[in-house]
Design a protein around this motif. Structure first.
Motif, mmCIF file in Angstrom:
data_model
loop_
_atom_site.group_PDB
_atom_site.id
_atom_site.type_symbol
_atom_site.label_atom_id
_atom_site.label_comp_id
_atom_site.label_asym_id
_atom_site.label_seq_id
_atom_site.Cartn_x
_atom_site.Cartn_y
_atom_site.Cartn_z
ATOM 1 N N ALA A 42 0.817 -1.213 0.000
ATOM 2 C CA ALA A 42 0.000 0.000 0.000
ATOM 3 C C ALA A 42 0.852 1.264 0.000
ATOM 4 O O ALA A 42 0.496 2.261 -0.626
ATOM 5 C CB ALA A 42 -0.932 -0.005 1.213
ATOM 6 N N MET A 43 1.992 1.218 0.703
ATOM 7 C CA MET A 43 2.851 2.389 0.818
ATOM 8 C C MET A 43 3.931 2.431 -0.266
ATOM 9 O O MET A 43 4.714 3.375 -0.315
ATOM 10 C CB MET A 43 3.508 2.412 2.206
ATOM 11 C CG MET A 43 2.508 2.547 3.343
ATOM 12 S SD MET A 43 3.290 2.504 4.987
ATOM 13 C CE MET A 43 4.338 3.958 4.884
ATOM 14 N N GLU A 44 3.941 1.377 -1.121
ATOM 15 C CA GLU A 44 4.942 1.290 -2.188
ATOM 16 C C GLU A 44 6.351 1.436 -1.620
ATOM 17 O O GLU A 44 7.181 2.214 -2.111
ATOM 18 C CB GLU A 44 4.680 2.338 -3.272
ATOM 19 C CG GLU A 44 3.319 2.179 -3.947
ATOM 20 C CD GLU A 44 3.086 3.205 -5.043
ATOM 21 O OE1 GLU A 44 3.894 4.169 -5.134
ATOM 22 O OE2 GLU A 44 2.125 3.054 -5.797
ATOM 23 N N ALA A 45 6.598 0.667 -0.545
ATOM 24 C CA ALA A 45 7.881 0.727 0.162
ATOM 25 C C ALA A 45 8.511 -0.663 0.185
ATOM 26 O O ALA A 45 7.813 -1.676 0.084
ATOM 27 C CB ALA A 45 7.672 1.226 1.586
ATOM 28 N N PRO A 46 9.836 -0.758 0.308
ATOM 29 C CA PRO A 46 10.506 -2.066 0.397
ATOM 30 C C PRO A 46 9.988 -2.865 1.590
ATOM 31 O O PRO A 46 9.869 -2.337 2.702
ATOM 32 C CB PRO A 46 11.978 -1.691 0.575
ATOM 33 C CG PRO A 46 12.093 -0.299 0.047
ATOM 34 C CD PRO A 46 10.788 0.365 0.353
ATOM 35 N N ARG A 47 9.707 -4.137 1.372
ATOM 36 C CA ARG A 47 9.170 -4.971 2.456
ATOM 37 C C ARG A 47 10.158 -5.071 3.611
ATOM 38 O O ARG A 47 9.754 -5.070 4.778
ATOM 39 C CB ARG A 47 8.841 -6.368 1.921
ATOM 40 C CG ARG A 47 7.656 -6.395 0.977
ATOM 41 C CD ARG A 47 7.236 -7.821 0.677
ATOM 42 N NE ARG A 47 6.138 -7.846 -0.275
ATOM 43 C CZ ARG A 47 5.494 -8.940 -0.630
ATOM 44 N NH1 ARG A 47 5.849 -10.110 -0.105
ATOM 45 N NH2 ARG A 47 4.504 -8.889 -1.492
ATOM 46 N N SER A 48 11.430 -5.171 3.279
ATOM 47 C CA SER A 48 12.426 -5.336 4.338
ATOM 48 C C SER A 48 12.412 -4.164 5.304
ATOM 49 O O SER A 48 12.466 -4.341 6.529
ATOM 50 C CB SER A 48 13.821 -5.510 3.725
ATOM 51 O OG SER A 48 14.157 -4.381 2.924
ATOM 52 N N SER A 49 12.328 -2.942 4.771
ATOM 53 C CA SER A 49 12.332 -1.761 5.651
ATOM 54 C C SER A 49 11.035 -1.654 6.439
ATOM 55 O O SER A 49 11.041 -1.266 7.616
ATOM 56 C CB SER A 49 12.571 -0.492 4.837
ATOM 57 O OG SER A 49 11.503 -0.250 3.937
ATOM 58 N N ILE A 50 9.902 -2.023 5.829
ATOM 59 C CA ILE A 50 8.628 -1.973 6.537
ATOM 60 C C ILE A 50 8.617 -2.984 7.677
ATOM 61 O O ILE A 50 8.203 -2.680 8.810
ATOM 62 C CB ILE A 50 7.452 -2.220 5.580
ATOM 63 C CG1 ILE A 50 7.312 -1.054 4.593
ATOM 64 C CG2 ILE A 50 6.152 -2.418 6.359
ATOM 65 C CD1 ILE A 50 6.989 0.286 5.229
#
Length: 269
Positions: A42-50
């Motif tokens: 949803a946030m279009e962010a890297p999974r690792s950082s999330i």
């Protein structure tokens, strides 16, 4: 070289902090638990950082597991932080008193509203004494041009600042009609000069909305006090309701250090 490394590390920490706040804001806006992998999409962010940030927020009580299947939601630590904020920030406490007065005196639903980013939100509400209640979801984000308060909360901005601030799609009203930005800006200027704004709600067809600004010491509108009424009653008691709102907002503003200019006599409809 050492200075460059330090700068890069500081920049990375800042980006991580920004992302952590974005996670909290996303959950606040959507009001439901979510899995970290869905959050990343949803946030279009890297999974690792999330995942890393979610685990960090879980450890500090800012997030909690909720709903099963690894879903997370806002944590109870935020509740205690909110209480500390409320205890310290006089505006919230004083607004609560003002809303109670307004609801008792008018029997209508009274609200305190703010800007949240480039949206409008109801921050506090006291329902009136009518058997039929009109209420809004506290904390729900709404397009600024849809609201009476929106005309007052951005009155300190220039025309271009307003156009840059409000997303173009927010000028499309709930009924699908497009509100001309020039007309909206003209309404902002008139509302700022009058010191209030009233209109038939574009969100609920049967309601009439009143809004007056609360100013901080430098004159910037920091919030609005509002009444949301059945349309017929709002029009019938328009002058009396406005007088109540203006009196409460003036008292709040003065306690915040605002020194108003002499009042200009209002003309009635």
């Amino acid at each position: 070289m050492a200075g460059q490394v330090t700068d890069e590390a500081g920049s990375k920490r800042a980006r991580g902090l920004d992302r952590a706040f974005e996670i909290l804001e996303y959950l606040r806006a959507h009001r439901q638990p979510i899995r970290p992998n869905e959050l990343a999409i949803a946030m279009e962010a890297p999974r690792s950082s999330i995942y890393e940030l979610v685990n960090l927020l879980l450890r500090h009580g800012m997030l909690e597991y909720s709903g099963g299947d690894g879903r997370v939601y806002l944590g109870r630590k935020l509740y205690f932080l909110g209480n500390a904020y409320s205890d310290h920030f006089d505006l919230m406490r004083e607004c609560d008193i003002s809303l109670t007065h307004l609801a008792e005196q008018t029997r209508e639903t009274a609200q305190m509203c703010l800007l949240e980013g480039n949206k409008y939100t109801v921050a506090m509400m006291r329902e009136g004494l009518r058997p039929f209640h009109i209420s809004s979801a506290v904390g729900e984000l709404v397009s600024i041009p849809w609201t009476a308060s929106g005309r007052l909360l951005i009155g300190h901005m220039s025309d271009q600042e307003i156009l840059d601030f409000i997303p173009p799609e927010d000028f499309v009203l709930p009924n699908g009609r497009h509100l001309d930005p020039a007309q909206f800006i003209a309404e902002v200027r008139a509302a700022t000069a009058d010191g209030f704004f009233t209109f038939n709600s574009v969100v609920e067809n049967y309601t009439y909305c009143f809004a007056v600004p609360v100013h901080q010491a430098d004159g910037t509108p920091i919030a609005t006090l509002c009444l949301v009424t059945p349309r017929e009653d709002g029009l019938k008691h328009r002058e009396a309701y406005l007088d109540r709102l203006l009196s409460e907002a003036r008292d709040l503003s003065e306690r915040l250090g605002y020194k108003p200019t002499p009042a200009i006599k209002r003309s009635s409809l």
